[in-house]
Design a protein around this motif. Structure first.
Motif, mmCIF file in Angstrom:
data_model
loop_
_atom_site.group_PDB
_atom_site.id
_atom_site.type_symbol
_atom_site.label_atom_id
_atom_site.label_comp_id
_atom_site.label_asym_id
_atom_site.label_seq_id
_atom_site.Cartn_x
_atom_site.Cartn_y
_atom_site.Cartn_z
ATOM 1 N N MET A 84 0.846 -1.190 0.000
ATOM 2 C CA MET A 84 0.000 0.000 0.000
ATOM 3 C C MET A 84 0.888 1.249 0.000
ATOM 4 O O MET A 84 2.056 1.201 0.357
ATOM 5 C CB MET A 84 -0.904 0.019 1.242
ATOM 6 C CG MET A 84 -0.155 0.243 2.546
ATOM 7 S SD MET A 84 -1.262 0.518 3.965
ATOM 8 C CE MET A 84 -0.055 0.870 5.255
ATOM 9 N N LYS A 85 0.298 2.373 -0.378
ATOM 10 C CA LYS A 85 1.015 3.641 -0.344
ATOM 11 C C LYS A 85 0.905 4.253 1.040
ATOM 12 O O LYS A 85 -0.139 4.167 1.697
ATOM 13 C CB LYS A 85 0.429 4.588 -1.396
ATOM 14 C CG LYS A 85 1.150 5.926 -1.509
ATOM 15 C CD LYS A 85 0.403 6.881 -2.425
ATOM 16 C CE LYS A 85 0.381 6.383 -3.862
ATOM 17 N NZ LYS A 85 -0.277 7.394 -4.757
ATOM 18 N N THR A 124 5.916 6.415 -0.117
ATOM 19 C CA THR A 124 6.548 5.149 -0.465
ATOM 20 C C THR A 124 5.535 4.012 -0.410
ATOM 21 O O THR A 124 4.389 4.191 0.020
ATOM 22 C CB THR A 124 7.721 4.849 0.497
ATOM 23 O OG1 THR A 124 8.420 3.686 0.053
ATOM 24 C CG2 THR A 124 7.222 4.644 1.915
ATOM 25 N N GLU A 125 5.963 2.839 -0.861
ATOM 26 C CA GLU A 125 5.147 1.625 -0.753
ATOM 27 C C GLU A 125 5.587 0.845 0.483
ATOM 28 O O GLU A 125 6.787 0.655 0.715
ATOM 29 C CB GLU A 125 5.305 0.757 -1.999
ATOM 30 C CG GLU A 125 4.664 1.328 -3.254
ATOM 31 C CD GLU A 125 3.142 1.309 -3.203
ATOM 32 O OE1 GLU A 125 2.584 0.366 -2.585
ATOM 33 O OE2 GLU A 125 2.525 2.225 -3.767
ATOM 34 N N ASP A 176 0.967 -4.025 3.620
ATOM 35 C CA ASP A 176 -0.339 -3.801 4.236
ATOM 36 C C ASP A 176 -0.258 -4.073 5.736
ATOM 37 O O ASP A 176 0.566 -4.883 6.182
ATOM 38 C CB ASP A 176 -1.383 -4.733 3.619
ATOM 39 C CG ASP A 176 -1.847 -4.259 2.255
ATOM 40 O OD1 ASP A 176 -1.346 -3.220 1.779
ATOM 41 O OD2 ASP A 176 -2.707 -4.934 1.658
ATOM 42 N N ALA A 192 -1.862 7.084 5.207
ATOM 43 C CA ALA A 192 -1.657 5.840 4.463
ATOM 44 C C ALA A 192 -2.968 5.415 3.814
ATOM 45 O O ALA A 192 -4.007 6.058 3.990
ATOM 46 C CB ALA A 192 -1.142 4.748 5.395
ATOM 47 N N GLU A 193 -2.915 4.310 3.066
ATOM 48 C CA GLU A 193 -4.125 3.803 2.423
ATOM 49 C C GLU A 193 -4.905 2.848 3.309
ATOM 50 O O GLU A 193 -6.110 2.665 3.120
ATOM 51 C CB GLU A 193 -3.755 3.102 1.109
ATOM 52 C CG GLU A 193 -3.250 4.057 0.042
ATOM 53 C CD GLU A 193 -2.986 3.378 -1.283
ATOM 54 O OE1 GLU A 193 -3.367 3.960 -2.323
ATOM 55 O OE2 GLU A 193 -2.406 2.267 -1.292
ATOM 56 N N ASP A 218 -0.212 12.121 -1.780
ATOM 57 C CA ASP A 218 1.116 12.446 -2.301
ATOM 58 C C ASP A 218 1.595 13.847 -1.902
ATOM 59 O O ASP A 218 2.786 14.136 -1.961
ATOM 60 C CB ASP A 218 1.124 12.356 -3.835
ATOM 61 C CG ASP A 218 0.978 10.932 -4.338
ATOM 62 O OD1 ASP A 218 1.096 10.000 -3.519
ATOM 63 O OD2 ASP A 218 0.738 10.749 -5.542
ATOM 64 N N ASN A 222 -7.365 9.830 0.049
ATOM 65 C CA ASN A 222 -6.920 8.776 -0.864
ATOM 66 C C ASN A 222 -7.832 8.808 -2.076
ATOM 67 O O ASN A 222 -8.955 8.313 -2.044
ATOM 68 C CB ASN A 222 -6.993 7.410 -0.170
ATOM 69 C CG ASN A 222 -5.796 7.170 0.736
ATOM 70 O OD1 ASN A 222 -4.648 7.294 0.317
ATOM 71 N ND2 ASN A 222 -6.048 6.823 1.981
ATOM 72 N N ARG A 239 -8.684 7.464 -5.214
ATOM 73 C CA ARG A 239 -8.481 6.262 -6.010
ATOM 74 C C ARG A 239 -9.133 6.396 -7.369
ATOM 75 O O ARG A 239 -10.181 7.022 -7.531
ATOM 76 C CB ARG A 239 -9.043 5.039 -5.265
ATOM 77 C CG ARG A 239 -8.372 4.803 -3.905
ATOM 78 C CD ARG A 239 -9.033 3.646 -3.168
ATOM 79 N NE ARG A 239 -8.359 3.399 -1.916
ATOM 80 C CZ ARG A 239 -8.664 4.003 -0.770
ATOM 81 N NH1 ARG A 239 -9.641 4.886 -0.742
ATOM 82 N NH2 ARG A 239 -8.011 3.709 0.338
#
Length: 311
Positions: free
Chosen positions: A1-2, A18-19, A22, A102-103, A285, A307, A309
């Motif tokens: 996840m981002k 960053t990635e 989860d 975060a996501e 971001d 987020n 999407r």
């Protein structure tokens, strides 16, 4: 996840997108897919390293405590939640590591309540931390009741604009201090606005010639210095800025998680007595850009990360 994280202490410049893996799932946890996460001044304070002597950090750290999102997984020991539930929460652990920039995030059920049905994701994300702080100050520390006249310093800010609404919902008359450009916004909340500056005491005295019954300082910067000159006999004073020492008998308000308080905030929102003003929403971001705006001060209401999407 981002996710957004920092590897060392500093300002907005230390944030990086960053990635990361989860969040892990356990029987007594709930995994939330984050729709929005609000920023708070505490994010900047913790990130700067100011509390390093008393709080454990495990780097890299994902900042953020406020969350609004959808339950993605619910452990077998999490009665009351199931996938698809829309929730908000104050998610803060003993160790600074997993936050809400975060996501997704895993949370304890006690940290979550249902999302207000009439608030957007961005508005809902701004409710837990600022709302709990305002509610606990107005209701528990100051014990505001119908008929009180309440002075809120910093009435246009994240905590301040919610404190104004909560006090009004309890039947109080509210006087709110703010900058010249915030006067119309403060009035829209239902408070009588007064401007910062040399004439503040005179303005308050005209509105409340018998003095104010309660004072909440959400602004700092010497705001409590005016209280002696506008206070009624037996005035109750509280501060969220650790400035209580400026006034004998004042109470420092320390935010704590309380599910009943958070649920009451949801109810006030759904009753149309409380809303969250979102000054601006940023994509995940642009977390550093959002923090820069927060650090500059003069934000009305809340700043939020979304987020966004692809559909």
């Amino acid at each position: 996840m981002k996710a957004v994280q920092y590897q060392s202490f500093g300002g907005p410049e230390v944030l990086e997108v960053t990635e990361v893996p989860d969040p892990k799932m356990f029987d007594d946890l709930v995994v939330v897919r984050i729709e929005a996460a609000a920023l708070n001044p505490a994010d900047l304070g913790f990130q700067s390293g100011a509390v390093d002597p008393v709080v454990d950090f495990f780097f890299p750290v994902i900042p953020g405590w406020d969350v609004a999102g959808v339950v993605e997984q619910a452990g077998a020991a999490t009665a009351g939640f199931r996938p698809g539930d829309e929730v908000i929460g104050f998610v803060r652990g003993q160790i600074m590591h997993h936050g809400t920039y975060a996501e997704k995030i895993s949370a304890e059920p006690r940290q979550l309540v249902r999302k207000p049905r009439n608030l957007s994701w961005a508005q809902a994300a701004g409710l837990p931390v600022a709302g709990l702080t305002a509610y606990q100050a107005i209701v528990h520390s100051l014990e505001v009741t119908a008929g009180d006249t309440v002075l809120v310093h910093g009435a246009a800010g994240g905590v301040g604009h919610l404190a104004v609404q909560i006090a009004i919902a309890r039947g109080a008359r509210v006087i709110g201090t703010g900058s010249e450009v915030s006067q119309e916004f403060i009035a829209s909340l239902g408070a009588t606005p007064v401007r910062y500056g040399d004439e503040l005491v005179e303005q308050v005295r005209k509105i409340a010639p018998d003095g104010v019954d309660a004072v909440l300082d959400t602004a700092g910067r010497g705001s409590l210095a005016t209280t002696r000159e506008v206070a009624a006999l037996g005035v109750r004073v509280a501060s969220i800025t650790r400035s209580a020492a400026e006034y004998a008998g004042a109470i420092d308000v320390f935010l704590h998680l309380d599910g009943d308080d958070l649920t009451r905030l949801v109810e006030l929102a759904e009753e149309g007595k409380l809303t969250v003003h979102v000054e601006r929403a940023f994509p995940l971001d642009e977390a550093a850009k959002a923090q820069q705006l927060l650090a500059g001060g003069h934000v009305r209401g809340k700043l939020v990360l979304e987020n966004r999407r692809e559909v």
